[in-house]
Design an enzyme around this catalytic site. Sequence first.
Site, short mmCIF file in Angstrom:
data_model
loop_
_atom_site.label_atom_id
_atom_site.label_comp_id
_atom_site.label_asym_id
_atom_site.label_seq_id
_atom_site.Cartn_x
_atom_site.Cartn_y
_atom_site.Cartn_z
N LYS A 172 0.72 -1.16 -0.05
CA LYS A 172 0.11 -0.12 -0.09
C LYS A 172 1.02 1.23 -0.13
CE LYS A 172 -3.97 2.01 2.76
NZ LYS A 172 -4.47 1.78 4.09
N SER A 226 -9.58 1.65 3.33
CA SER A 226 -8.78 2.49 2.33
C SER A 226 -7.68 1.34 1.60
CB SER A 226 -8.13 3.24 3.20
OG SER A 226 -7.29 2.97 4.13
N SER A 263 -9.76 -0.61 7.36
CA SER A 263 -9.20 -0.63 6.09
C SER A 263 -8.40 -1.66 5.18
CB SER A 263 -8.27 0.75 6.10
OG SER A 263 -9.01 1.81 5.98
#
Lengths: 492, 500
Positions: free
Chosen positions: B79, B154, B178
Amino acid sequence: MNKNNYNDAQDDLHSFEAVIGLEVHSQLLTKTKMFCSCQNIFGKEPNSMVCPVCLGLPGALPVINLEGVRLAVKAALALNIGINKKSLFARKNYFYPDLPKGYQISQYLDPVSSNGYLAIETDGAEKRIRINRLHIEEDAGKLIHIGNESYVDLNRAGTPLIEIVSEPDISSPKEAVSYLKELRDILVYLDISDGNMEEGSFRCDANISVRRKGAQKLGTRAEIKNVNSFKFVEKAIDYEIDRQIDVILSGGNVIQETRLYDSKENVTRPMRGKEEAHDYRYFEEPDLPPLILDAEFISDIKKSITELPHAKRKRYIKEYSLTEKDSEVLTQDKNIAHYFEDIIRLNNGRVEIKKIANWVINDLLFALKAKEGNIPKQEDFFNLILEVENSNINKNAGKIVLTEMLLTGKKPNDIIKEKNLAQVSDEKGIEDTIKQVFKENQKELEDLIGGKDKLFGFFVGEVMKKTRGKANPQKVNEILKKHIENYKKGGN
Amino acid sequence: MDLSNLTIHQINDLLKYREVKSADITNSYIERIKKIDPVISAYLYTDFEEALSNAEAADKIIQKNKDFPYLTGIPLSIKDIFLIKGKKTTCASKILNNFISPYDATVIKRLKKNNYVFIGKTNMDEFAMGSSTENSAYKITKNPFDLNRVPGGSSGGSAASVSADLCAGSFGTDTGGSVRQPASLCGVVGLKPTYGLISRYGIIAFSSSLDQAGVIANDVLDAAIMLKAVAGFDEKDQTTRKFEIKDYPEIVKRADKSIIKGLRVGIPVEFFSEGLDSKIHSKIMEIKDLLKDLGAQVVNITLPDTKYSVAAYYVIATSEASSNLERYDGIRFGGRFNEGKGIQSLDELYRKSRESGFGKEVKRRIILGTFALSAGYYDAYYKKASLVRKLIIKNYKDSFNDVDIILGPTSPTPAFLIGEKISDPLSMYLSDIYTISVNLAYLPALSLPAGVVDNPTKKGGVLPIGLQLISPWTTEAKLLSVAKVIEDEVKFRDKYTPVI
C-alpha cells in the site's frame, strides 16, 4: 506616556505592586536529542544534525530519551518540585516553518513534575518562590533570514528542553533576577544545562501584572518575551511595570497580550496579534506511552545530586565564617567552589580559612580575569599560599610568583628559586643593610631622631629597595625600630 | 504456465523444490499486471525492473541456502502508505506528489531481510481516509468481482491486487477497517493484528492510536506467513511491545477441526441489527451453525456501547489526523502552491498549499478534528470520545471472560457501486460499523471470505462477503487457527474467482 505628567500622583505610583511569574526554558545537556538519536550539539553546519524523526518526515516516530528524563527529574529534585510517577506527553499544535511536524511534543495536563519552590535571598531575608510545574519538551528549529529570504535550520529541532513555570510570587525586577540566577546556578551546578542566556540555552518569559497594594484580584497580565540576559530581564520588567501603571493611571486598561522586549530602546512592544492568536489544541501524544518512573530510578537520581549553591553558601558562612559576599563569589561557579574546598582540605587547619578565601578571590580569580592563563594545580597554589604565610616570600613576591605560575604552569618553589625571590629574614643581613642606608641618608636620620616620625616609612622603603623587596618587612620594622630607639637614647 | 494464481505457500514449495525460479513467478505477475491492471487500477505505480532484480537476488539465495525465509522470492504489493527508501510514496495524495522517501519503514526493512520481491505500490483512499478507494487523488480502483463496484478501502488497491492475482500478497493498514473491509469486498483474507504487534515506523500516520499494519492474502496460511515476517518489537516505535511472536505458519498448518470442539464463540447481538444486509446475516448464521456442528459452544453476547463506536472513532481519528497532517504545509512537502510564486504571506502559503494539495475527504476530516480539539470543545468531544473508548475496551474485556472468539460480519453490505456513497459521507462511514470498535479496543481481527451473494446489477454475477473473527489481545495464533478451519470448510478459493 511620560511619568512627569503625574507629579501630583506620586503617591499613586507607590500604591501599586507588581505581580510577576516567570517561565524558564532550559536546554538539557544530553548527548542526543529528546526523541531521536541525533547529536544534541550546537554550532554545526545547518541541517547536518538531523534524521527522519527530527525532520518530521512522514512515518517517523518519536522515542523518549531517558537521559533527558533523568536530567529533568534531577532538576525537579534539586528545585524541591514533586515528581509525578506517571506523566504524559502531549502535542502542542501550531504552524511555523521551524516546527517541522506542525506540533511540538511537550507535556500539558500531566507534567513529570509539579508543585515546589525555590528559595531566594531578598533584602537579606529568605523568600520562597513557588514553582507550579516543570515539564519536558522539545525545542523547535531556527529560522535564518538573509535579505528577503528565510532559511530553516533544523539542527536544534528536537533538542531537549525543560520548562519551569513559577507561581506569580515574584514582586520586583530584582527578585526576578535573583530567582533566575539561583535557578541557573542550580542547573549549571548539576550539569543539567550550560545556562547560556546569550546562546538561548537558558531563556525566560515573564508574566507581569500590577495591582493596587492590598487588592486581592490579580491585574491583567502581559507576557514579555525575547529577554536574553539578566540585565535585560530586570530592565524589561521594570519598564513593563511602569508602563502598566501609566496605563492604569491614565484611565486605560492593560490588555492581555504578548510583548517583545527591545533591548536597544529599552521598551516592550506588542507582538502582532496574529502571531499570538494560537489555540494549541493540546492532546495526548498518541505515539508515546505514558512516562512511568519507578522509585529506584528516582532514588538513583537523588543520590547523584550534590550540594547546591544555596546550601554551599550557607555552609561557607557558618563553617568557615566567610562573609556573604565572599561565599557568593566562591560558590557561583562549581569548579571554583570545588577548587576552594580542595585547598581547604590540603590546608588542614594550617592557614586561616578567611586568608585562603582572600587568596582565591582577590589574587587567583582577579589574576585569571585579568590575564590569559591556566588555573594552577591545587597543591601548587596552596604551596604558594604557605610560602607567603610562612614568610618565606613576601606578599609582593607572591603576586609575581602567581602570575608566573598562571603563564608557565611551573611550581612556586621553582619560580622563587629562579627569580631569587626568597625573603631575607636573617637579622645580620638586614642590620647590615640598615647601617648602609643610615650612612647614605645622614640628614634624614638626624631629622627622624629629632622627632620627624614620618620618616620611619622612608627608611623601611629604602631598606626594601636595597634588598629588592626580598627582606621580610616585619623584621625590617623590628630591627629599624630598635636602632632608632638606640639612637634616641644616645647610643651608637 | 500461469504462475500468478498461486498462494505464497504454494510458490514457496515450488521454489524450495526448484520447480520454478522467483524470476519466472515474478515475470508471470508482471505479464498479468500489464494485461489486467489497466482495467483494475490496483497499482499507483509498479517497478518491474526492481521486481526482477529482487527476484534474481532471491534466486541466488535460494540456490545457496537450503533454509530461506518464507517470503524469499515472493512478489508482494505494498500500500502506498509504507515508506520505501528511494521510492515515491504519495499516500494517494497530491500533496506528496513528488515525495521520495529517504528511509525504509520497519515493515519494509523486515520484508527486505526476508528477500521479498517488491512489485509495486497500491492505490488507496488519500491518507487512508475512506472505505472505497474513491478518495485517491490519482485513480479509481475496480472490484475484480464487478468492475462497476468499489474494492472497499482504504487498502482497496491492495485487496484488488491480491484478489485479481496481481501479486501473491499485499501489506495494507487498518485504522478502522481499512484492511478487513476491502478484503471482505474482494473475497480475500484480511488480518488486522493487535495494536503494537507490527511497527508503525515508516507508515504515514493517519490516526496514531488506531493505525496498525495488516496483511491481505489469498488464504489464512499466507496471512500467517506474512504476519510472522514483520511482527515484533521495534525500538523505533514505542507503541510496539515485546509480545511473544509465535510461529504462526506452523500453528496454522497444524490447525484442524478438533480445535473447534469446546471453543466458546460469541455472537454480538449489536452486529446483527438494523443496517445489515439480510443475505449477509444469513451467511454468517450458516458459519455459526457450521461451528456449532464442529462442537463449538455458540452464545449470544452483548457489546452495549457499540452504538457509540462510530461517533467516538470519528472524533479520535480525525483529531489525531488533524495533527498528523500538519506537517504537510507546503514548506517542505510536495505541494507548495504555485512553487510559492505570487504568495504574499506565510499564512497564504499554508492555506493555498493545503487547499490545493488535499482532497475533499481529507479536508473534511482535518476540519472535524481541528474543531474537536479546539479550546472549549476538547472536553465535549475528544475527552468524551476517549471515555467511550474505555467503555468499548471494557465491553470486549467483559465478553472475553465468557467467550474465546467473536464472530460477526465484516461489512454491512457487499461491494457497492462506484459513486454510490461518495457524496454521502455518513453512509460511507457506516461501512466500517463492525470493524471500527476493534481498532478502538486495540484488538486483533480477521476477515475471511464466507461465501457470496448474488450481484443485483449483474446477472449471474456474485459478490463476495466476509465474516469477521475478533479475538483477545495478542491471540493471533488462535484467530488464524480458527479462521483456517472455517476456510477449509467454506473452500471459497476453490469455488469463486473474480471475473477478470
